[in-house]
Motif scaffolding. Structure first.
Motif, PDB file in Angstrom:
ATOM      1  N   UNK A  35       0.869  -1.166   0.000  1.00  0.00           N
ATOM      2  CA  UNK A  35       0.000   0.000   0.000  1.00  0.00           C
ATOM      3  C   UNK A  35       0.910   1.221   0.000  1.00  0.00           C
ATOM      4  N   UNK A  36       0.624   2.194  -0.828  1.00  0.00           N
ATOM      5  CA  UNK A  36       1.590   3.262  -1.087  1.00  0.00           C
ATOM      6  C   UNK A  36       1.965   4.033   0.178  1.00  0.00           C
ATOM      7  N   UNK A  37       0.990   4.447   0.963  1.00  0.00           N
ATOM      8  CA  UNK A  37       1.308   5.224   2.170  1.00  0.00           C
ATOM      9  C   UNK A  37       2.132   4.404   3.152  1.00  0.00           C
ATOM     10  N   UNK A  38       1.836   3.130   3.251  1.00  0.00           N
ATOM     11  CA  UNK A  38       2.599   2.253   4.128  1.00  0.00           C
ATOM     12  C   UNK A  38       4.050   2.161   3.648  1.00  0.00           C
ATOM     13  N   UNK A  39       4.239   2.058   2.344  1.00  0.00           N
ATOM     14  CA  UNK A  39       5.593   2.009   1.789  1.00  0.00           C
ATOM     15  C   UNK A  39       6.359   3.287   2.113  1.00  0.00           C
ATOM     16  N   UNK A  40       5.722   4.443   1.905  1.00  0.00           N
ATOM     17  CA  UNK A  40       6.402   5.715   2.194  1.00  0.00           C
ATOM     18  C   UNK A  40       6.870   5.773   3.648  1.00  0.00           C
ATOM     19  N   UNK A  41       5.995   5.358   4.541  1.00  0.00           N
ATOM     20  CA  UNK A  41       6.322   5.402   5.970  1.00  0.00           C
ATOM     21  C   UNK A  41       7.524   4.535   6.295  1.00  0.00           C
ATOM     22  N   UNK A  42       7.553   3.323   5.734  1.00  0.00           N
ATOM     23  CA  UNK A  42       8.662   2.411   6.022  1.00  0.00           C
ATOM     24  C   UNK A  42       9.969   2.889   5.407  1.00  0.00           C
ATOM     25  N   UNK A  43       9.912   3.444   4.207  1.00  0.00           N
ATOM     26  CA  UNK A  43      11.127   3.925   3.547  1.00  0.00           C
ATOM     27  C   UNK A  43      11.726   5.110   4.288  1.00  0.00           C
ATOM     28  N   UNK A  44      10.890   6.003   4.761  1.00  0.00           N
ATOM     29  CA  UNK A  44      11.392   7.177   5.480  1.00  0.00           C
ATOM     30  C   UNK A  44      12.035   6.769   6.804  1.00  0.00           C
ATOM     31  N   UNK A  45      11.407   5.829   7.496  1.00  0.00           N
ATOM     32  CA  UNK A  45      11.997   5.350   8.751  1.00  0.00           C
ATOM     33  C   UNK A  45      13.324   4.651   8.500  1.00  0.00           C
ATOM     34  N   UNK A  46      13.363   3.850   7.450  1.00  0.00           N
ATOM     35  CA  UNK A  46      14.593   3.120   7.125  1.00  0.00           C
ATOM     36  C   UNK A  46      15.702   4.085   6.716  1.00  0.00           C
ATOM     37  N   UNK A  47      15.375   5.131   5.993  1.00  0.00           N
ATOM     38  CA  UNK A  47      16.390   6.092   5.541  1.00  0.00           C
ATOM     39  C   UNK A  47      17.054   6.802   6.708  1.00  0.00           C
ATOM     40  N   UNK A  48      16.328   6.935   7.822  1.00  0.00           N
ATOM     41  CA  UNK A  48      16.859   7.620   8.994  1.00  0.00           C
ATOM     42  C   UNK A  48      17.638   6.696   9.924  1.00  0.00           C
ATOM     43  N   UNK A  49      17.684   5.416   9.614  1.00  0.00           N
ATOM     44  CA  UNK A  49      18.370   4.443  10.462  1.00  0.00           C
ATOM     45  C   UNK A  49      19.819   4.292   9.981  1.00  0.00           C
ATOM     46  N   UNK A  50      20.778   4.791  10.741  1.00  0.00           N
ATOM     47  CA  UNK A  50      22.178   4.727  10.288  1.00  0.00           C
ATOM     48  C   UNK A  50      22.746   3.306  10.251  1.00  0.00           C
TER      49      UNK A  50
END
Length: 420
Positions: A215-230
């Motif tokens: 689901x698109x909104x779910x994907x956006x949420x997961x990608x943004x969280x992952x991008x912030x994880x060093x």
């Protein structure tokens, strides 16, 4: 119960954007991918591997497609431009090439999830309800509409396509899922040494095909969280899926033949042996992969070539091919072809003997050569009288690569023939 109505599925596919990950090298293919990305690799006599997920999208009614490229992408991009650029954006259809362009990061694509993250603006502009992320380097024919219907009807946040494979085949090679009796994913292990066994099939495990519906909104949420994880490697299999399965509705979709309810044809041609074997399967009388299915064609780019030609019919000099596939532009001039696959524009000279081999485009096999269980790379010129595949020690001594299963790879560089 899934809604079988075709208009229902058609609405779902129109609301879907597909992103094909096509930037991988395929390092286990060794020299065969020194000059091309794995999705650009030739397969099946006239196709490229990328043609399979692209054709699956088009045949399924998904016509908003992005192809994410990175590693040595020139031949891949050239193929996409020549063969897949005829779609009309005005009609809501396209195949767009999405190279790493560093819009969200100073880096190139760092992993499968990062590749999608760096193209968030493009997804936002299209505003699809569902995003399908596809691996660009597998060979199979699949109706994505059925998987989409399953995803929507089940209320999943993420659906992972998977296939049943023997445990020994999956060990160390595939991402493996542990599921409950409702196909909810309980655990996702990336290439484990000891894959979990399916509760309903002894000796089998559930391997990821590398295809996901979000689901698109779910994907956006997961990608943004992952991008912030060093600490993340920004990979779907290694990071995102294992992280979300506990608190999200993540389901497995088993890719099965609707008629037999058995696992459908799917090949990961990620090694020289598996690449050779998958091509060899196509010359069988009734191969598992039906390239002659008019209801599910595999589209590609092809140059306009004359038909294959077989000449000379003397007892000691007869041009013929049996149990083989020979593509357009080939000339078999007094040579014998047995259980082999010849791509476009191959020229086989007199008194040659080719058996159980894959000959890639524009190769030329000179007189009296003998080739067995080999992969001959594009545009190789095999010298007169050369013997390949009959003595592996001699093959290795000449710099050819010999696999554990006895398949010999020959490239231009190994022959001392430089590329233009």
């Amino acid at each position: 119960m899934l809604d079988p109505n075709s208009r229902y599925v058609s609405r779902l596919t129109r609301d879907t954007m597909a992103l094909i990950l096509a930037g991988g090298r395929g390092s286990r293919l060794h020299e065969l991918t020194d000059w091309r990305a794995k999705p650009a690799l030739h397969f099946g006599g006239k196709f490229r591997i990328i043609d399979f997920p692209l054709s699956n999208c088009v045949n399924s009614g998904i016509r908003r497609i992005g192809v994410l490229t990175q590693y040595k992408a020139h031949s891949l991009i050239r193929h996409l431009v020549r063969g897949w650029s005829h779609f009309k954006k005005e009609l809501g259809e396209y195949v767009e090439i999405l190279p790493a362009s560093q819009r969200y990061s100073p880096n190139w694509y760092q992993g499968t999830a990062d590749a999608i993250y760096q193209n968030l603006d493009i997804i936002l502009d299209e505003a699809p309800k569902y995003v399908m992320v596809l691996s660009g380097d597998h060979v199979y024919q699949m109706d994505y509409g059925s998987m989409l219907a399953y995803h929507v009807e089940s209320g999943a946040d993420l659906t992972v396509s998977c296939i049943e494979v023997p445990i020994e085949e999956a060990a160390g090679a595939f991402g493996v899922m542990t599921v409950d009796n409702q196909n909810r994913i309980l655990r996702f292990d990336e290439k484990p040494k000891n894959p979990s066994e399916l509760p309903d099939q002894k000796g089998m495990t559930l391997a990821s095909m590398g295809n996901y519906i979000f689901n698109t909104e779910f994907l956006f949420e997961q990608l943004r969280q992952d991008a912030e994880d060093p600490d993340s490697e920004h990979d779907f299999g290694k990071n995102i899926i294992p992280k979300i399965i506990k608190n999200s509705n993540v389901l497995a979709y088993r890719f099965r033949d609707h008629d037999t309810d058995q696992a459908s044809y799917w090949r990961d041609v990620g090694t020289l042996d598996s690449f050779w074997q998958a091509n060899m399967e196509l010359v069988e009388p009734s191969p598992a992969l039906n390239l002659y299915n008019h209801d599910w064609p595999i589209w590609t780019y092809q140059t306009h070539l004359p038909p294959a030609k077989f000449v000379f019919n003397d007892d000691d000099r007869r041009g013929y091919a049996v149990d083989s596939m020979v593509s357009g532009g080939c000339v078999i001039s007094g040579g014998k072809i047995n259980k082999s696959l010849l791509f476009s524009d191959v020229h086989v000279h007199s008194f040659t003997d080719i058996e159980q081999s894959v000959i890639l485009p524009e190769a030329e096999i000179h007189r009296s050569a003998k080739i067995k269980r080999a992969i001959i790379d594009s545009a190789c010129k095999i010298p007169e009288g050369m013997v390949i595949g009959h003595d592996h020690e001699h093959d290795a001594a000449r710099g050819f690569r010999v696999t554990k299963k006895g398949v010999v790879l020959v490239t231009r560089e190994m022959l001392g023939q430089q590329r233009p």
